[in-house]
Design a protein around this motif. Sequence first.
Motif, PDB file in Angstrom:
ATOM      1  N   GLY A 165     -31.416  88.300  16.196  1.00 14.16           N
ATOM      2  CA  GLY A 165     -30.809  87.256  15.375  1.00 14.16           C
ATOM      3  C   GLY A 165     -31.198  87.355  13.915  1.00 14.16           C
ATOM      4  N   PRO A 166     -32.508  87.394  13.601  1.00 14.12           N
ATOM      5  CA  PRO A 166     -32.903  87.526  12.193  1.00 14.12           C
ATOM      6  C   PRO A 166     -32.396  88.798  11.529  1.00 14.12           C
ATOM      7  N   ILE A 167     -32.357  89.912  12.266  1.00 13.46           N
ATOM      8  CA  ILE A 167     -31.856  91.162  11.688  1.00 13.46           C
ATOM      9  C   ILE A 167     -30.378  91.030  11.327  1.00 13.46           C
ATOM     10  N   LYS A 168     -29.578  90.511  12.254  1.00 17.77           N
ATOM     11  CA  LYS A 168     -28.151  90.346  11.989  1.00 17.77           C
ATOM     12  C   LYS A 168     -27.908  89.379  10.834  1.00 17.77           C
ATOM     13  N   GLU A 169     -28.695  88.329  10.764  1.00 21.66           N
ATOM     14  CA  GLU A 169     -28.533  87.367   9.679  1.00 21.66           C
ATOM     15  C   GLU A 169     -28.827  88.011   8.330  1.00 21.66           C
ATOM     16  N   ARG A 170     -29.876  88.833   8.269  1.00 25.07           N
ATOM     17  CA  ARG A 170     -30.221  89.506   7.003  1.00 25.07           C
ATOM     18  C   ARG A 170     -29.146  90.522   6.621  1.00 25.07           C
ATOM     19  N   GLN A 171     -28.649  91.266   7.597  1.00 24.63           N
ATOM     20  CA  GLN A 171     -27.578  92.219   7.316  1.00 24.63           C
ATOM     21  C   GLN A 171     -26.339  91.503   6.800  1.00 24.63           C
ATOM     22  N   ALA A 172     -26.012  90.374   7.410  1.00 26.93           N
ATOM     23  CA  ALA A 172     -24.827  89.630   6.987  1.00 26.93           C
ATOM     24  C   ALA A 172     -24.986  89.063   5.589  1.00 26.93           C
ATOM     25  N   SER A 173     -26.180  88.609   5.246  1.00 30.28           N
ATOM     26  CA  SER A 173     -26.391  88.043   3.913  1.00 30.28           C
ATOM     27  C   SER A 173     -26.273  89.120   2.840  1.00 30.28           C
ATOM     28  N   ILE A 174     -26.750  90.321   3.125  1.00 32.73           N
ATOM     29  CA  ILE A 174     -26.609  91.432   2.179  1.00 32.73           C
ATOM     30  C   ILE A 174     -25.141  91.803   2.028  1.00 32.73           C
ATOM     31  N   ALA A 175     -24.421  91.852   3.157  1.00 29.44           N
ATOM     32  CA  ALA A 175     -22.991  92.190   3.115  1.00 29.44           C
ATOM     33  C   ALA A 175     -22.214  91.162   2.299  1.00 29.44           C
ATOM     34  N   ARG A 176     -22.520  89.887   2.468  1.00 29.13           N
ATOM     35  CA  ARG A 176     -21.827  88.846   1.698  1.00 29.13           C
ATOM     36  C   ARG A 176     -22.104  88.995   0.209  1.00 29.13           C
ATOM     37  N   ALA A 177     -23.356  89.242  -0.135  1.00 30.97           N
ATOM     38  CA  ALA A 177     -23.718  89.362  -1.547  1.00 30.97           C
ATOM     39  C   ALA A 177     -23.001  90.519  -2.215  1.00 30.97           C
ATOM     40  N   LEU A 178     -22.842  91.630  -1.487  1.00 28.50           N
ATOM     41  CA  LEU A 178     -22.225  92.830  -2.057  1.00 28.50           C
ATOM     42  C   LEU A 178     -20.712  92.857  -1.876  1.00 28.50           C
ATOM     43  N   GLY A 179     -20.151  91.770  -1.352  1.00 32.14           N
ATOM     44  CA  GLY A 179     -18.713  91.707  -1.088  1.00 32.14           C
ATOM     45  C   GLY A 179     -17.824  92.110  -2.251  1.00 32.14           C
ATOM     46  N   PRO A 180     -18.104  91.662  -3.500  1.00 36.86           N
ATOM     47  CA  PRO A 180     -17.222  92.029  -4.613  1.00 36.86           C
ATOM     48  C   PRO A 180     -17.144  93.531  -4.887  1.00 36.86           C
ATOM     49  N   TRP A 181     -18.113  94.284  -4.400  1.00 33.10           N
ATOM     50  CA  TRP A 181     -18.132  95.737  -4.653  1.00 33.10           C
ATOM     51  C   TRP A 181     -17.880  96.539  -3.378  1.00 33.10           C
ATOM     52  N   THR A 182     -17.533  95.867  -2.304  1.00 30.58           N
ATOM     53  CA  THR A 182     -17.373  96.528  -1.008  1.00 30.58           C
ATOM     54  C   THR A 182     -15.928  96.909  -0.758  1.00 30.58           C
ATOM     55  N   SER A 183     -15.713  98.137  -0.312  1.00 32.72           N
ATOM     56  CA  SER A 183     -14.385  98.615   0.059  1.00 32.72           C
ATOM     57  C   SER A 183     -13.946  97.955   1.356  1.00 32.72           C
ATOM     58  N   ASP A 184     -12.640  98.002   1.644  1.00 28.26           N
ATOM     59  CA  ASP A 184     -12.149  97.484   2.912  1.00 28.26           C
ATOM     60  C   ASP A 184     -12.171  98.541   4.011  1.00 28.26           C
ATOM     61  N   ARG A 185     -12.788  99.688   3.725  1.00 23.45           N
ATOM     62  CA  ARG A 185     -12.924 100.759   4.707  1.00 23.45           C
ATOM     63  C   ARG A 185     -14.392 101.049   4.947  1.00 23.45           C
ATOM     64  N   LYS A 186     -14.714 101.546   6.150  1.00 27.34           N
ATOM     65  CA  LYS A 186     -16.064 101.993   6.464  1.00 27.34           C
ATOM     66  C   LYS A 186     -16.037 103.463   6.848  1.00 27.34           C
ATOM     67  N   ALA A 187     -17.176 104.116   6.717  1.00 30.45           N
ATOM     68  CA  ALA A 187     -17.280 105.500   7.171  1.00 30.45           C
ATOM     69  C   ALA A 187     -17.398 105.498   8.689  1.00 30.45           C
ATOM     70  N   PHE A 188     -16.554 106.271   9.371  1.00 32.44           N
ATOM     71  CA  PHE A 188     -16.501 106.257  10.826  1.00 32.44           C
ATOM     72  C   PHE A 188     -17.858 106.575  11.445  1.00 32.44           C
ATOM     73  N   THR A 189     -18.574 107.539  10.857  1.00 31.16           N
ATOM     74  CA  THR A 189     -19.870 107.948  11.389  1.00 31.16           C
ATOM     75  C   THR A 189     -20.843 106.776  11.482  1.00 31.16           C
ATOM     76  N   PHE A 190     -20.662 105.774  10.616  1.00 24.23           N
ATOM     77  CA  PHE A 190     -21.642 104.694  10.521  1.00 24.23           C
ATOM     78  C   PHE A 190     -21.126 103.362  11.047  1.00 24.23           C
ATOM     79  N   LEU A 191     -20.059 103.377  11.839  1.00 28.61           N
ATOM     80  CA  LEU A 191     -19.618 102.131  12.448  1.00 28.61           C
ATOM     81  C   LEU A 191     -20.701 101.593  13.370  1.00 28.61           C
ATOM     82  N   GLY A 192     -20.850 100.269  13.398  1.00 29.95           N
ATOM     83  CA  GLY A 192     -21.809  99.646  14.293  1.00 29.95           C
ATOM     84  C   GLY A 192     -21.368  99.729  15.744  1.00 29.95           C
TER      85      GLY A 192
END
Length: 448
Positions: A384-411
Amino acid sequence: MINDLRQVVRGRVLAAGDEGFDRAREPWDGAVDQRVLAVVEAEDAADVAAVVRHASLYGLSIAAQPNGHAPSSGFEGAILLRTSRMRAVHVRPEERVARVEAGASWQEVLTAAAKHGLTGLAGSTGAVSVTGFVLGGGLSWFGRRHGFAANNVVAFELVDAQGEHQRVTAGSDPDLFWALRGGGGDYAIVTAVEIRLFPAPELFGGRIMWPAARAAEVLAAFREVTRTAPDELTVWFSLLQLPPFPELPEPLRGLSAVCLDATYLGGEERARDLLARFDAIPGAIMDTRGVLPVDRLGEICMEPTDPTPALVTSHLLTDLDDRAAATLLAATGPGTVAPLTFVMIRHLGGALAVASPDAGACGHLTEKYQVHAAGMLPWPELAGPIKERQASIARALGPWTSDRKAFTFLGHDEPADAAFPAGTYARLRRIKARRDPLGTFRSNHPVV
């Protein structure tokens, strides 16, 4: 059904209740529970073909997995096909090509190629399989110079949904060859792959580590160096929380740190000039940079080589400007990235950004950076804490994040279409429907 399967393959077949079954079904990433019907450890391509024919006869699906990296929780009721016994590597130095069986690791290829002054397009660790790497695209240390690993495949040897052997090239089957180069393993079982090798007479690389208090200085230097880096130079920035493991040297146990990992395809003098900006940052507690044998490429990032449960996310960044850098530091600090183990930014660009008409499904990446956040999971309550921290980082970087991910690194449970433009994914779906209409093959990230 299981007894019948044992009659048609030479390799070991394990099912629920058999000694060793639970161990055999475990992925490298212990955070995923693979509830499979049986595990087959194939001896050779003939075993693979026999398993495919058997699965088709009984209406079952097959999930191929050499060593368990990037596992999926969606394999329930499937036959888990392990190819880890199939690990022959044959280098043809005059052609700069290696034929690699499905279970062979990058370390085995790097070791064989190094004897001829050659290297392959391996990633951050030599423990992963070459086949799995190229099926997912393959972001290599040398991708800025030579592009995706998948786009440097010469041929695939495989078993199709009818249980027939094929050798697939750009000329023999353009559609399937395109899909397998970065579109995942949902269309056939690859038994061997032929990959291009590249000259590496000189290689410089290593890691510099500072206390986490130096993060802003190191990130500023990273941004400055990556703005003008030649394609032969690759640098990765990491915020790291080292575990308090007793096997680590005393100064590193439990340390919050910032790291710079680098490789340069060339000589030491030029490499040190290109990386001089980092030498001006005081307080380094480790510096492993030096002339590096190509078969030790996987040692740079000091990644674990034993099975490790983890939760991983990644995003592609269109830029890393002043605001993005400040946002990243604010989102990951102050002082530690815990409960995450690391947050890494990889510099992309170079050949990875060049569109080519003969590229595979992986295409090219116009994004300049990738951010990668991982948390080791020794105890389930950390999820739970790990996912929450990952999500908070993703939200913060949203303005610079592409709408695509690298296939190799999909969760673990991210859909395949997150990694492809709509047109590319539609083509992959058509190929899947033609090549595997009964859904015999089930990959980590299925094309649906």
